[in-house]
Design a protein around this motif. Sequence first.
Motif, PDB file in Angstrom:
ATOM      1  N   HIS A 248      62.645  -2.697 120.703  1.00  0.00           N
ATOM      2  CA  HIS A 248      62.122  -2.062 121.921  1.00  0.00           C
ATOM      3  C   HIS A 248      60.961  -1.101 121.661  1.00  0.00           C
ATOM      4  CE1 HIS A 248      65.417  -3.833 124.125  1.00  0.00           C
ATOM      5  NE2 HIS A 248      66.277  -3.333 123.255  1.00  0.00           N
ATOM      6  N   GLY A 249      60.396  -1.136 120.460  1.00  0.00           N
ATOM      7  CA  GLY A 249      59.230  -0.312 120.174  1.00  0.00           C
ATOM      8  C   GLY A 249      59.496   1.172 120.304  1.00  0.00           C
ATOM      9  N   VAL A 250      60.620   1.629 119.767  1.00  0.00           N
ATOM     10  CA  VAL A 250      60.990   3.041 119.867  1.00  0.00           C
ATOM     11  C   VAL A 250      59.950   3.911 119.164  1.00  0.00           C
ATOM     12  CG1 VAL A 250      62.668   4.747 119.034  1.00  0.00           C
ATOM     13  CG2 VAL A 250      63.456   2.671 120.184  1.00  0.00           C
ATOM     14  N   THR A 251      59.568   5.011 119.827  1.00  0.00           N
ATOM     15  CA  THR A 251      58.566   5.921 119.262  1.00  0.00           C
ATOM     16  C   THR A 251      59.157   7.249 118.803  1.00  0.00           C
ATOM     17  OG1 THR A 251      58.090   6.842 121.458  1.00  0.00           O
ATOM     18  CG2 THR A 251      56.751   4.954 120.728  1.00  0.00           C
ATOM     19  N   ASP A 252      60.338   7.619 119.333  1.00  0.00           N
ATOM     20  CA  ASP A 252      60.930   8.932 119.041  1.00  0.00           C
ATOM     21  C   ASP A 252      62.418   8.759 118.745  1.00  0.00           C
ATOM     22  OD1 ASP A 252      58.820  11.263 119.963  1.00  0.00           O
ATOM     23  OD2 ASP A 252      58.597   9.423 121.142  1.00  0.00           O
ATOM     24  N   VAL A 253      62.854   9.347 117.625  1.00  0.00           N
ATOM     25  CA  VAL A 253      64.271   9.265 117.233  1.00  0.00           C
ATOM     26  C   VAL A 253      64.729  10.647 116.804  1.00  0.00           C
ATOM     27  CG1 VAL A 253      65.975   8.195 115.724  1.00  0.00           C
ATOM     28  CG2 VAL A 253      63.983   6.868 116.479  1.00  0.00           C
ATOM     29  N   GLN A 254      65.894  11.029 117.288  1.00  0.00           N
ATOM     30  CA  GLN A 254      66.513  12.304 116.937  1.00  0.00           C
ATOM     31  C   GLN A 254      67.857  12.030 116.271  1.00  0.00           C
ATOM     32  OE1 GLN A 254      67.385  16.123 119.658  1.00  0.00           O
ATOM     33  NE2 GLN A 254      68.661  14.376 120.191  1.00  0.00           N
ATOM     34  N   ALA A 255      68.148  12.745 115.186  1.00  0.00           N
ATOM     35  CA  ALA A 255      69.448  12.606 114.520  1.00  0.00           C
ATOM     36  C   ALA A 255      69.696  13.838 113.665  1.00  0.00           C
ATOM     37  CB  ALA A 255      69.513  11.338 113.665  1.00  0.00           C
ATOM     38  N   THR A 256      70.942  14.009 113.279  1.00  0.00           N
ATOM     39  CA  THR A 256      71.293  15.070 112.342  1.00  0.00           C
ATOM     40  C   THR A 256      70.884  14.654 110.934  1.00  0.00           C
ATOM     41  OG1 THR A 256      73.476  14.138 111.888  1.00  0.00           O
ATOM     42  CG2 THR A 256      73.284  15.654 113.778  1.00  0.00           C
ATOM     43  N   PRO A 257      70.824  15.578 109.984  1.00  0.00           N
ATOM     44  CA  PRO A 257      70.565  15.184 108.598  1.00  0.00           C
ATOM     45  C   PRO A 257      71.543  14.120 108.101  1.00  0.00           C
ATOM     46  CG  PRO A 257      70.268  17.533 108.801  1.00  0.00           C
ATOM     47  CD  PRO A 257      70.801  17.053 110.129  1.00  0.00           C
ATOM     48  N   SER A 258      72.828  14.241 108.458  1.00  0.00           N
ATOM     49  CA  SER A 258      73.803  13.227 108.049  1.00  0.00           C
ATOM     50  C   SER A 258      73.453  11.870 108.638  1.00  0.00           C
ATOM     51  CB  SER A 258      75.211  13.641 108.496  1.00  0.00           C
ATOM     52  OG  SER A 258      75.613  14.843 107.893  1.00  0.00           O
ATOM     53  N   GLY A 259      73.043  11.865 109.906  1.00  0.00           N
ATOM     54  CA  GLY A 259      72.645  10.614 110.529  1.00  0.00           C
ATOM     55  C   GLY A 259      71.408  10.012 109.902  1.00  0.00           C
ATOM     56  N   TRP A 260      70.448  10.868 109.535  1.00  0.00           N
ATOM     57  CA  TRP A 260      69.233  10.353 108.899  1.00  0.00           C
ATOM     58  C   TRP A 260      69.513   9.777 107.512  1.00  0.00           C
ATOM     59  CZ3 TRP A 260      65.388   8.598 111.245  1.00  0.00           C
ATOM     60  CH2 TRP A 260      64.930   9.160 112.440  1.00  0.00           C
ATOM     61  N   ARG A 261      70.464  10.350 106.790  1.00  0.00           N
ATOM     62  CA  ARG A 261      70.820   9.769 105.491  1.00  0.00           C
ATOM     63  C   ARG A 261      71.304   8.331 105.656  1.00  0.00           C
ATOM     64  NH1 ARG A 261      73.174  14.988 104.689  1.00  0.00           N
ATOM     65  NH2 ARG A 261      71.997  16.227 103.172  1.00  0.00           N
ATOM     66  N   LEU A 262      72.118   8.098 106.682  1.00  0.00           N
ATOM     67  CA  LEU A 262      72.622   6.748 106.928  1.00  0.00           C
ATOM     68  C   LEU A 262      71.486   5.799 107.312  1.00  0.00           C
ATOM     69  CD1 LEU A 262      75.859   7.609 108.961  1.00  0.00           C
ATOM     70  CD2 LEU A 262      75.727   6.850 106.572  1.00  0.00           C
ATOM     71  N   LEU A 263      70.581   6.269 108.172  1.00  0.00           N
ATOM     72  CA  LEU A 263      69.464   5.414 108.577  1.00  0.00           C
ATOM     73  C   LEU A 263      68.546   5.100 107.400  1.00  0.00           C
ATOM     74  CD1 LEU A 263      68.650   7.113 111.998  1.00  0.00           C
ATOM     75  CD2 LEU A 263      69.475   4.770 111.678  1.00  0.00           C
ATOM     76  N   LEU A 264      68.282   6.083 106.565  1.00  0.00           N
ATOM     77  CA  LEU A 264      67.447   5.854 105.384  1.00  0.00           C
ATOM     78  C   LEU A 264      68.118   4.871 104.425  1.00  0.00           C
ATOM     79  CD1 LEU A 264      66.221   9.501 104.746  1.00  0.00           C
ATOM     80  CD2 LEU A 264      64.757   7.555 105.334  1.00  0.00           C
ATOM     81  N   ALA A 265      69.429   5.002 104.255  1.00  0.00           N
ATOM     82  CA  ALA A 265      70.148   4.099 103.355  1.00  0.00           C
ATOM     83  C   ALA A 265      70.096   2.654 103.844  1.00  0.00           C
ATOM     84  CB  ALA A 265      71.599   4.549 103.212  1.00  0.00           C
ATOM     85  N   CYS A 266      69.936   2.474 105.161  1.00  0.00           N
ATOM     86  CA  CYS A 266      69.870   1.126 105.729  1.00  0.00           C
ATOM     87  C   CYS A 266      68.437   0.627 105.865  1.00  0.00           C
ATOM     88  CB  CYS A 266      70.563   1.102 107.086  1.00  0.00           C
ATOM     89  SG  CYS A 266      72.352   1.268 106.971  1.00  0.00           S
ATOM     90  N   GLY A 267      67.468   1.415 105.377  1.00  0.00           N
ATOM     91  CA  GLY A 267      66.095   0.921 105.331  1.00  0.00           C
ATOM     92  C   GLY A 267      65.139   1.507 106.343  1.00  0.00           C
ATOM     93  N   PHE A 268      65.452   2.676 106.931  1.00  0.00           N
ATOM     94  CA  PHE A 268      64.498   3.270 107.868  1.00  0.00           C
ATOM     95  C   PHE A 268      63.177   3.544 107.161  1.00  0.00           C
ATOM     96  CE2 PHE A 268      62.248   6.890 109.627  1.00  0.00           C
ATOM     97  CZ  PHE A 268      62.129   6.526 110.960  1.00  0.00           C
ATOM     98  N   ASP A 269      62.121   2.952 107.664  1.00  0.00           N
ATOM     99  CA  ASP A 269      60.759   3.184 107.185  1.00  0.00           C
ATOM    100  C   ASP A 269      59.842   2.752 108.326  1.00  0.00           C
ATOM    101  OD1 ASP A 269      58.426   3.592 105.851  1.00  0.00           O
ATOM    102  OD2 ASP A 269      58.920   2.354 104.114  1.00  0.00           O
ATOM    103  N   ARG A 270      59.591   3.674 109.234  1.00  0.00           N
ATOM    104  CA  ARG A 270      58.863   3.357 110.459  1.00  0.00           C
ATOM    105  C   ARG A 270      57.698   4.336 110.603  1.00  0.00           C
ATOM    106  NH1 ARG A 270      62.610   0.415 109.491  1.00  0.00           N
ATOM    107  NH2 ARG A 270      63.875  -0.813 110.948  1.00  0.00           N
ATOM    108  N   PRO A 271      56.531   4.009 110.037  1.00  0.00           N
ATOM    109  CA  PRO A 271      55.399   4.952 110.025  1.00  0.00           C
ATOM    110  C   PRO A 271      54.904   5.363 111.404  1.00  0.00           C
ATOM    111  CG  PRO A 271      55.056   3.158 108.467  1.00  0.00           C
ATOM    112  CD  PRO A 271      56.234   2.778 109.288  1.00  0.00           C
TER     113      PRO A 271
END
Length: 517
Positions: A248-271
């Motif tokens: 859906h072409g998301v432009t803004d994401v909010q999460a806690t540090p714990s949530g961001w660790r999970l997203l990064l571990a699953c491959g978050f890389d969205r410049p």
Amino acid sequence: MNALERDAATPPAGLLTDLIEARAAAAPEAVAVIADGRASTYRELDHRANRIARRLIQLGAAADVPIGVCLPRGRDLLPALLGVWKAGAAYLPLDTALPVQRLEYMLADSGAPVVICSSRSSERIPPGYRGAVLALDDDGADVEAQPPVAPDRHTDPEQLAYLMYTSGSTGTPKGVMVRQRALVNLVSSILDDAGAGHGGTWLASTSVSFDISGVEMYAPLASGGRVVLASDAEAKDPTALLRLMDAHGVTDVQATPSGWRLLLACGFDRPAVRVLVGGEALPAKLAAELRRRAAKVTNVYGPTETTIWSMFWGVPEEPDRVLLGRPLARTQAYVLDPTGRPVPDDGTGELYLGGEGLARGYANRPGLTAERFVPNPFGAPGTRLYRTGDLVRQASGYTIEFMSRIDDQVKIRGYRIELGEIQARLIEHSDVRDAVVTVRSSEDGDKRLVAYLVPTPGRRPDVADIRAHLAATLPDYMIPPTFMAIGRIPLNTSGKTDYRALPDPGRRARRPAGTGR
């Protein structure tokens, strides 16, 4: 004096519903919400909210009256929340994952006369509840029979927007009363000052019972953007959230540090994605990694009592530390010593917050309200400051750096937890004579609760039974994964718990916790 203050001018006029209605009038066919795999336009969202509002008025909705919202994360969630506001009332979020006893307490304490639900979530409503129940699917005909135009009901900006229950140090949750004016100020400042984009597409994955969900839902709708609402299952699955971002072409994401660790571990890389991080202290290493993988990273800070976020700081490319930064618009921050005087440059003290974001106080808790919301000696007569309980340092350049908590409140995965509430529930169990709960951190910054139990003489604590006892009244995030039996609670020379003397549970304590012994 050393104080941080942003623009004491009058906050934006109107309500969030006014802003959203204006968007619906200007671009009725624009997509407002994507939920359950379907898109709803601004016209559809507005009409559905209007019909729900009219039905709620028939059922007793009124100014400052909390209306329970116990819905799964689907197409009806946002129309229901907006419908409560259009009816002139305030919403009380009731997470379907909470224990029934906790929901029962919240409904009784708030006096909510109506609960909005679905046929599926209605089973979570406590059996003893005597108010009206509006199931938006089973009672759909009563809602659809209402005209799709907004009811003629005036809402004052000082009225309540929502009643949010948080963990309480005395053993019971406390309800924070947040005003409409405060929420409008927060949303406008997040859009204008903290790096979020007007008209963006936001991923909404946070439980509505966690106040930061308000940013994800209302910032896009107030600015003509769209909300991508994750389902209950998707919200717990970082891989599914990444798929939603890309689909859906998301432009803004909010999460806690714990949530961001999970997203990064699953491959978050969205410049191209703008990132908000809040709810817990953000480690510099995690901040740097996010900065490399996103368009912009903003660290945000604020307690529920000052309406979601109060301060923000743009993370540079290679941060050596993370700051709380400076206040949002129409917010004041003071760092005061124990006597209530401002600390010198680079001094440490408790952070006090004032301005438009302050909540009205705690529902039915005048004593606690007076203790935490104190007269503002630096402002106009009648203004107040909220004592955050956070020890901070006023760093150079008039920015603020978080140091630690003054009391035993902690945050884990962004959820605010009063350790005293867990301890109060533990010592109710017949196997437990005394208990203390603390937090242990791993090398990568992950935190976990550890419960130390002093057994009742002649008894051996049954961990499985103790877990079940806690689960009857506490949400999952407040149940310690680790239990350890000890002979006594160690005390320091002041007669207080000596946390440094508590044994490290290591691996041995975690295995029995899973077996029930």
